[in-house]
Design an enzyme around this catalytic site. Structure first.
Site, short mmCIF file in Angstrom:
data_model
loop_
_atom_site.label_atom_id
_atom_site.label_comp_id
_atom_site.label_asym_id
_atom_site.label_seq_id
_atom_site.Cartn_x
_atom_site.Cartn_y
_atom_site.Cartn_z
N ASN A 1 0.84 -1.20 0.00
CA ASN A 1 0.00 0.00 0.00
C ASN A 1 0.87 1.25 0.00
O ASN A 1 1.72 1.37 -0.90
CB ASN A 1 -1.08 -0.02 1.08
CG ASN A 1 -0.60 -0.07 2.49
OD1 ASN A 1 0.15 -0.96 2.88
ND2 ASN A 1 -1.04 0.87 3.32
N ASP A 2 0.72 2.17 0.93
CA ASP A 2 1.28 3.52 0.80
C ASP A 2 2.74 3.54 0.34
O ASP A 2 3.59 2.86 0.94
CB ASP A 2 1.23 4.22 2.16
CG ASP A 2 -0.16 4.34 2.73
OD1 ASP A 2 -1.10 3.79 2.15
OD2 ASP A 2 -0.29 4.97 3.80
N ARG B 1 -0.46 10.31 12.90
CA ARG B 1 0.41 9.38 12.19
C ARG B 1 0.99 10.03 10.93
O ARG B 1 0.57 11.10 10.51
CB ARG B 1 -0.34 8.11 11.80
CG ARG B 1 -1.68 8.30 11.09
CD ARG B 1 -2.26 6.92 10.82
NE ARG B 1 -3.59 6.93 10.25
CZ ARG B 1 -4.71 6.75 10.93
NH1 ARG B 1 -4.67 6.59 12.24
NH2 ARG B 1 -5.88 6.71 10.32
N ASP B 2 2.00 9.36 10.35
CA ASP B 2 2.52 9.61 9.00
C ASP B 2 3.36 10.89 8.91
O ASP B 2 2.93 11.92 8.37
CB ASP B 2 1.40 9.68 7.97
CG ASP B 2 0.51 8.44 7.99
OD1 ASP B 2 0.95 7.40 8.49
OD2 ASP B 2 -0.63 8.54 7.51
#
Length: 472
Positions: free
Chosen positions: A21-22, A140-141
């Site tokens: 994914n990401d 997050r992130d």
């Protein structure tokens, strides 16, 4: 001999099997472009997340390296090394990532470094930012970049009032970080609300900037990606406008890389648009888009086009067609091709191109001159009921009678780019055998060229023996 998986992309980045994914950690270091991504090396599900890793010197020939980050049993990232980014700092790469555990709602920020061009990584002890600021309900992130003499970090969050936010931190040395407050916050959304922002990214063009955020809903999960255009005022982002980054349903969590030649490059995650059971049967899920060049026009319009290096995948030209026609058979195409077209309606009736894969199975690209839009219609793109359907639109600005676009079809991913810079990404899963056929419908004047796409021998992998040698 096993039957080839016609839905598995040929040139798009992803491991041969399992979950992706990401995109994460995009950076240029020691002569290589590095693309990391969330990856489960053990199955096609979003669990046990590592950082997968590819690198390239030219954005065409890619090496698959062993996972860069792996969860540490009992550690701060015991349940996953989630999204973040990386920076080049002298002779090292430094990765910032979300340390995931199922026993807390926030994802604190952890770091790891590599001093051998990304072949091996060492996690730093402790956490760079262990707890979120008060008033947040999602966290997050990280996204880190250098601006002048300081380092800056954005973290995706939700703040009081169910507003999505990109929180700003600053540091002189990548070690000690001071919280500066929200860089920008917005919401709730007008079409039903969302809880917070994931994967904030920031690109600068002189004194103007682009803030890219991915909208996450507490009930529905990931929703869409938005781009804000504006500039900074007193250390805060001040937008002058916003819109969707991509007009399709199947792009999320894009990440940015500032290339050494000054371009801003973007990769996105294109998730599956089919039932999970089908992905399990296939043994893989998810793919990254082709690298895209992201730019900002003088009037504030965001433009996306495939990076020029993607032309390096073009092989034999299989179609060259011009003329006026109705239901014209333009020729055969394979499962991976790069198409450029100019379509000019001859009346007010919709017209366009059709990728026909089996009787009753087709993907349509429609120019509707009355509605003033381009439509990608996948309502009949698969005879398998487990595939998702839908019609997706890009508004056509002005009074243009002809529409120029480029389409990259690679297995199950379709990326369309208008000459004006808008993009639309969809996934579709034809069941018909190859070769597929390309047709024109609705009596348009058209100029169409199609090239085969071929990764050839441009995929290599560094094995564990080579890794041991490189690290010793």
């Amino acid at each position: 001999m096993s039957t080839p998986d016609l839905h598995l992309p040929t040139i798009h980045l992803r491991p041969p099997r399992n979950w992706i994914n990401d995109p994460n950690g995009l950076t240029f270091h020691d002569g290589h472009y590095h693309v990391f991504f969330q990856h489960n090396p053990h199955g096609p599900d979003h669990t046990g997340i590592h950082w997968g890793h590819h690198r390239s010197t030219d954005l065409v020939t890619w090496e698959e390296l062993p996972p860069a980050l792996t969860p540490t049993p009992g550690g701060d990232d015991a349940d996953g090394c989630f999204s973040g980014n990386a920076v080049s700092d002298g002779d090292r790469m430094l990765a910032f990532y979300s340390a995931y555990r199922t026993d807390r709602w926030w994802q604190p920020i952890a770091t790891a470094e590599s001093r051998d061009s990304g072949l091996t990584w060492r996690k730093h002890p402790g956490l760079v930012i262990p707890t979120p600021p008060e008033g947040t309900s999602m966290y997050r992130d990280p996204y880190v970049w250098r601006q002048g003499e300081r380092w800056r970090m954005l973290v995706g969050a939700s703040v009081t009032g169910e507003r999505g936010a990109a929180l700003l931190y600053e540091s002189p040395d990548l070690v000690d970080w001071q919280y500066r407050g929200p860089f920008f916050a917005d919401g709730p959304d007008v079409d039903g609300g969302w809880t917070g922002w994931e994967c904030p990214q920031y690109a600068t063009f002189g004194d103007r900037g682009l803030l890219v955020v991915s909208l996450w809903d507490a009930v529905a999960g990931p929703r869409s990606t938005r781009v804000y255009v504006g500039g900074e005022e007193a250390g805060r982002f001040a937008p002058t406008g916003h819109g969707p980054l991509d007009h399709g349903p199947d792009l999320y969590a894009p990440a940015l890389l500032h290339a050494p030649d000054g371009r801003w490059l973007l990769w996105g995650w294109s998730w599956e648009a089919r039932d999970q059971q089908w992905s399990h049967e296939a043994g893989w899920a998810g793919v990254l888009t082709v690298p895209r060049e992201l730019s900002l026009t003088e009037n504030g319009t965001v433009r996306q086009q495939p990076a020029s290096e993607v032309l390096g995948y073009r092989g034999r030209k299989v179609v060259h067609a011009t003329g006026w026609s109705a239901d014209d058979d333009l020729g055969e195409v394979g499962t991976a091709f790069d198409l450029t077209a100019r379509v000019r309606p001859n009346s007010d009736a919709p017209c366009g191109l059709r990728l026909e894969t089996a009787p009753g199975e087709h993907l349509d690209i429609v120019v509707d001159p009355v509605a003033g839009e381009l439509v990608v219609d996948r309502d009949h793109a698969s005879l398998d009921p487990r595939a998702h359907m839908g019609r997706y639109r890009i508004p056509l600005s002005g009074q243009r009678r002809s529409v120029d676009f480029r389409v990259i079809v690679d297995g199950s991913i379709v990326e369309l780019f208008l000459e004006s810079g808008e993009s639309l990404t969809v996934r579709c899963y034809p069941t018909g055998p190859t070769p597929w056929r390309l047709r024109a419908f609705g009596e348009p004047e058209h100029i169409v060229d199609v090239w085969e796409l071929d990764a050839g021998g441009r995929r290599t992998a560094i094995g564990h023996d080579e890794l041991h040698t490189a690290a010793s």
